[in-house]
Design a protein around this motif. Structure first.
Motif, PDB file in Angstrom:
ATOM      1  N   ALA A  77       0.801  -1.228   0.000  1.00 18.02           N
ATOM      2  CA  ALA A  77       0.000   0.000   0.000  1.00 18.02           C
ATOM      3  C   ALA A  77       0.837   1.284   0.000  1.00 18.02           C
ATOM      4  N   PRO A  78       1.900   1.405   0.817  1.00 16.31           N
ATOM      5  CA  PRO A  78       2.657   2.668   0.804  1.00 16.31           C
ATOM      6  C   PRO A  78       3.174   3.041  -0.587  1.00 16.31           C
ATOM      7  N   ALA A  79       3.660   2.061  -1.325  1.00 16.38           N
ATOM      8  CA  ALA A  79       4.143   2.340  -2.679  1.00 16.38           C
ATOM      9  C   ALA A  79       2.989   2.736  -3.587  1.00 16.38           C
ATOM     10  N   ALA A  80       1.829   2.095  -3.400  1.00 13.98           N
ATOM     11  CA  ALA A  80       0.653   2.452  -4.205  1.00 13.98           C
ATOM     12  C   ALA A  80       0.204   3.873  -3.894  1.00 13.98           C
ATOM     13  N   TYR A  81       0.204   4.249  -2.628  1.00 13.28           N
ATOM     14  CA  TYR A  81      -0.186   5.617  -2.248  1.00 13.28           C
ATOM     15  C   TYR A  81       0.780   6.628  -2.854  1.00 13.28           C
ATOM     16  N   ALA A  82       2.086   6.305  -2.827  1.00 12.36           N
ATOM     17  CA  ALA A  82       3.081   7.207  -3.411  1.00 12.36           C
ATOM     18  C   ALA A  82       2.876   7.309  -4.920  1.00 12.36           C
ATOM     19  N   PHE A  83       2.533   6.184  -5.548  1.00 17.82           N
ATOM     20  CA  PHE A  83       2.262   6.206  -6.986  1.00 17.82           C
ATOM     21  C   PHE A  83       1.096   7.143  -7.280  1.00 17.82           C
ATOM     22  N   ILE A  84       0.045   7.042  -6.490  1.00 16.25           N
ATOM     23  CA  ILE A  84      -1.135   7.895  -6.686  1.00 16.25           C
ATOM     24  C   ILE A  84      -0.775   9.364  -6.467  1.00 16.25           C
ATOM     25  N   GLY A 135       9.674  13.596  -2.062  1.00  9.49           N
ATOM     26  CA  GLY A 135       8.813  14.040  -0.972  1.00  9.49           C
ATOM     27  C   GLY A 135       7.361  13.592  -1.130  1.00  9.49           C
ATOM     28  N   LEU A 136       6.999  13.137  -2.334  1.00 12.45           N
ATOM     29  CA  LEU A 136       5.634  12.648  -2.547  1.00 12.45           C
ATOM     30  C   LEU A 136       5.343  11.408  -1.712  1.00 12.45           C
ATOM     31  N   ALA A 137       6.396  10.744  -1.247  1.00 13.77           N
ATOM     32  CA  ALA A 137       6.211   9.573  -0.384  1.00 13.77           C
ATOM     33  C   ALA A 137       5.541   9.964   0.927  1.00 13.77           C
ATOM     34  N   ASP A 138       5.649  11.243   1.289  1.00 11.30           N
ATOM     35  CA  ASP A 138       5.089  11.717   2.563  1.00 11.30           C
ATOM     36  C   ASP A 138       3.795  12.491   2.396  1.00 11.30           C
ATOM     37  N   SER A 139       3.313  12.602   1.170  1.00 12.04           N
ATOM     38  CA  SER A 139       2.136  13.448   0.965  1.00 12.04           C
ATOM     39  C   SER A 139       0.983  12.655   0.372  1.00 12.04           C
ATOM     40  N   GLY A 140      -0.196  13.171   0.557  1.00 11.67           N
ATOM     41  CA  GLY A 140      -1.373  12.602  -0.084  1.00 11.67           C
ATOM     42  C   GLY A 140      -1.767  11.227   0.404  1.00 11.67           C
ATOM     43  N   MET A 141      -1.449  10.908   1.662  1.00 13.75           N
ATOM     44  CA  MET A 141      -1.775   9.573   2.171  1.00 13.75           C
ATOM     45  C   MET A 141      -3.282   9.325   2.193  1.00 13.75           C
ATOM     46  N   LEU A 142      -4.042  10.320   2.635  1.00 14.72           N
ATOM     47  CA  LEU A 142      -5.492  10.153   2.700  1.00 14.72           C
ATOM     48  C   LEU A 142      -6.078  10.000   1.301  1.00 14.72           C
ATOM     49  N   VAL A 143      -5.660  10.877   0.394  1.00 14.90           N
ATOM     50  CA  VAL A 143      -6.131  10.789  -0.995  1.00 14.90           C
ATOM     51  C   VAL A 143      -5.687   9.468  -1.609  1.00 14.90           C
TER      52      VAL A 143
END
Length: 198
Positions: A90-97, A143-151
């Protein structure tokens, strides 16, 4: 112009083995790719699939032969038993999004780098530093790895629902118009379909 909905899983060996051939096919026909990372494990349970560890020994043995064969055919490094599989994809998928929403890099390359990290590079894509390195390699802000987790979580869940509704039961899965193509070995069929020959 055609649009290809690409349902992929960050932990899927078959998504890794697809390499970037989807992007090559899409470029050939000027097609757009709509990347949809989704929770493949949950999709299995909702569509009649079985986790690899729970499959009959005949299927397990076949998979153990077929995947290395495909890797050799594609000239790709491959580890049948990677050090960090299964892990939390999931973390990699969230970062991809997050990268998908931010733009500025190569999404096809990012999808490939993430799966390559698991199946060739012996890296744990649940780890922040690994995800950051993947983003950087594909031309995105780490830095996108740390952003947009909820989205990311909301989109990931929505992609799962859309996948199940669209008839997706595995990965990689490609849908264009009303046609569905399952598996990296169906990229040739997708190519022929876009050419109007299939």
């Amino acid at each position: 112009m055609a649009t290809i909905d690409y349902y992929f899983a960050t932990l899927s060996p078959y998504c890794y083995l697809a390499g970037q051939r989807l992007e090559e096919v899409a470029a050939k026909y000027g097609a757009d790719i709509n990347y949809k990372p989704f929770d493949l494990i949950t999709a299995f349970s909702r569509t009649g699939g079985t986790l690899p560890k729970d499959r009959h020994i005949s299927r397990i043995e076949y998979r153990a032969q077929a995947m290395p064969r495909e890797a050799r055919k594609q000239g790709m490094p491959f580890n049948l038993q990677p050090a960090h599989w299964p892990t939390n994809g999931a973390p990699a998928a969230y970062a991809f999004i997050a990268a998908q929403n931010a733009g500025g890099g190569d999404l096809g390359k990012l999808a490939h780098v993430i799966t390559r990290s698991v199946w060739a590079d012996e890296k744990d894509i649940a780890q922040d530093d690994v995800v950051r390195a993947c983003l950087t390699e594909a031309g995105f802000d780490p830095g996108l790895a740390d952003s947009g987790m909820l989205v990311g979580a909301e989109t990931y869940a929505r992609n799962l629902e859309e996948a199940v509704d669209a008839g997706v039961f595995g990965a990689p899965f490609y849908i264009v118009e009303d046609q569905r193509f399952w598996g990296q070995d169906k990229l040739e069929d997708l190519d022929l379909h876009l050419a109007g020959k299939l």
